[in-house]
Each structure stands twice: as C-alpha cells, then as structure tokens.
Design an enzyme around this catalytic site. Sequence first.
Site, PDB file in Angstrom:
ATOM      1  N   CYS A 231     -38.110  23.321  16.436  1.00 26.12           N
ATOM      2  CA  CYS A 231     -37.915  23.758  18.055  1.00 26.12           C
ATOM      3  C   CYS A 231     -37.177  24.303  17.757  1.00 26.12           C
ATOM      4  O   CYS A 231     -35.670  23.991  17.164  1.00 26.12           O
ATOM      5  CB  CYS A 231     -37.627  22.258  18.540  1.00 26.12           C
ATOM      6  SG  CYS A 231     -36.827  22.937  20.183  1.00 26.12           S
TER       7      CYS A 231
ATOM      8  N   CYS B  35     -34.206  24.805  20.635  1.00 30.93           N
ATOM      9  CA  CYS B  35     -33.110  23.694  20.672  1.00 30.93           C
ATOM     10  C   CYS B  35     -33.232  22.485  19.801  1.00 30.93           C
ATOM     11  O   CYS B  35     -33.159  22.931  18.303  1.00 30.93           O
ATOM     12  CB  CYS B  35     -33.050  23.202  21.232  1.00 30.93           C
ATOM     13  SG  CYS B  35     -34.287  22.786  23.015  1.00 30.93           S
ATOM     14  N   SER B  36     -33.970  21.410  19.543  1.00 32.30           N
ATOM     15  CA  SER B  36     -33.995  20.524  19.333  1.00 32.30           C
ATOM     16  C   SER B  36     -34.837  20.226  19.905  1.00 32.30           C
ATOM     17  O   SER B  36     -35.078  18.909  19.036  1.00 32.30           O
ATOM     18  CB  SER B  36     -33.151  19.310  18.986  1.00 32.30           C
ATOM     19  OG  SER B  36     -32.566  18.953  19.635  1.00 32.30           O
ATOM     20  N   CYS B  37     -36.129  20.552  19.822  1.00 34.70           N
ATOM     21  CA  CYS B  37     -36.790  19.185  21.228  1.00 34.70           C
ATOM     22  C   CYS B  37     -38.159  18.371  19.301  1.00 34.70           C
ATOM     23  O   CYS B  37     -38.318  18.958  19.235  1.00 34.70           O
ATOM     24  CB  CYS B  37     -38.602  20.543  21.912  1.00 34.70           C
ATOM     25  SG  CYS B  37     -37.823  21.276  23.372  1.00 34.70           S
TER      26      CYS B  37
END
Lengths: 212, 88
Positions: A116, A119-121
């Site tokens: 991702c 962000c940090s999905c």
Amino acid sequence: MPHDHHEPLSPSGHPYRADDDRDLTYWQVMEIAVRELLIEKGHVSATQIQDQINTMDARSPANGARLVAKAWTDPAFKYALIEDAGQATREMGFDIGPMHLIALENTEEVHNVIVCTLCSCYPRNLLGLPPDWYKSRAYRSRAVVEPRKVLSEFGLEFNQKIQIRVHDSTADMRYIILPYQPADSVGLSEAELANWVTRDSMIGVGLPRPPA
Amino acid sequence: MKVRVLSQWPPGHVRTPGYLRGKVGTIERSVGTFNNPEQNAYRLTPTKNRLLRVRFRMSEVWGPRAENPDDVVEAEIYEHWLEPFNAS
C-alpha cells in the site's frame, strides 16, 4: 569504581532498551480525549473498546493459512475464493467485517506482491496487524519501483520469465495471495498444509515452507 | 480497454498515487462502486463512483528504469480519474 557494571546488558546478553519517556503526541492526546468523552457520555463502554482490541489481537495469519490450505485441497473452494474472496472467507466462518477482499493466485508464470504505497492498507480483518516493515516508507516506495530487488532482500529470486505483479492497495479493496503450492506438500491434509503457509507468503514476500 | 490516468494534482485526500498519474494501462476488472474518498474525507455527501483495477506495465510507469518491462503494477483507480486512451 563508580559502577560495578560496564556494559548495560540484560542477563540474556542484550542491551537494555532506553526508556521511552517522551510526551504524548498531539494525536495520542486527541485519541485519549475522544475515547474518554465517548465513555463519559455513555456511547461506548471501556469494556466494549477492550473487547474490540482483543478481537483484533486475536486475528492472526493462521486464519489466512487455513484459507490457503483449503484452497489447495478443494478446487471448488479455490474457484470460489478467486471469484469472490470476501464471500468465500465469510462462508468459511471468518468474521472479516465489511472488508472487500480479493485473492490473487500465484502460478508457475506469475508471482504477486502486495503493498500500500499511500498508507498501510492490509487485510487486518483476516490476517491481524501488519508487520512493521509493511508500513515502512522503504517497503511502500520500493515495492513498486524495484520489486525484484525487494523480493531478493526477502530471499526470493525469480527468473525474468516469471511475471511479477505488484498490487497497490490504493482504495477500498484488500488483498491476500494464494501462494503456489510446493510440489513436496501435495497429498498432505488440509490441517498439515496450513502449517506450510507463512504470513509473508500471503503478502507475496515469502514462499510456503515445511513447518520447522 | 486502454485508459489513461488523468495528470492532475488537486489538493485534498486523493487515492490516485502520483506515480501513476498520466500513465496508460488496461482495465483488469471493475470492483464496484464506492463513496468518493475525495468528498468522504471532508464529510461532504459523497457520490458513488465506479472503482476499477488498472494494470500498468513497469516500462510504462518507469521507462528504461524498469527492472523488467513486462512486470506489472496494478492499482484501484476511480473512474473519474480515467480517460479512454486510443493508441493512434
């Protein structure tokens, strides 16, 4: 002698970690304030918040490993998983909340990797919390620019005939990889196979391997 | 179907990664309609926009820097960020 010890080492021989005596950040203060207000005004209870934290902490890559093992042994389930991973996962009994899930199959010709960049999905509702490196700027930026180099740092080398497919979770979907089943695991039971499936193999930076 | 990601740089909460803007790819699949995050993030009443998975060749995205031109990167791009692309 001012001290009777020279090296600040723990009994196990590692250096002690410095105390983290910093002030709360703006957003940490905000989170505490909002949480306390919600509790004071009776919208949620502290128990409900703790239950939700416990639910999240209880999710682990073992859930995904069961999914992969079932797909390896049950062609109809594998087909259903590729068609609609969210529904197949729910039908297997996992509570993945409102998550929209896509399963991507690794084959002899294609290797998939998840990142991702924005962000940090991560498929937290299935696999639990992501590893720290997954959230690092280095992984998030390099995975799309030089995936083969990144994979080699995880110990994976692919010849140029195998296509690398990097999946950037930019919006509403979450991804899990269905790793290519190792030849020497064929014939094992679903429960045995689940032990071969690592977290990293479901992100695409590892391969399934025999349990230690 | 070939599409090009719009090369525009609006402020705000945008889910179209910068490295794909202006790049040409092919639609891999449609994944449904979702609240437009550019409105949703600001508590505006969001429109429901189609979300598409688009596949880009690494050579298109990175040019000669690509490790392998035939590797691909796929991302979810909202339809309002895409325009049809004709090779002619």
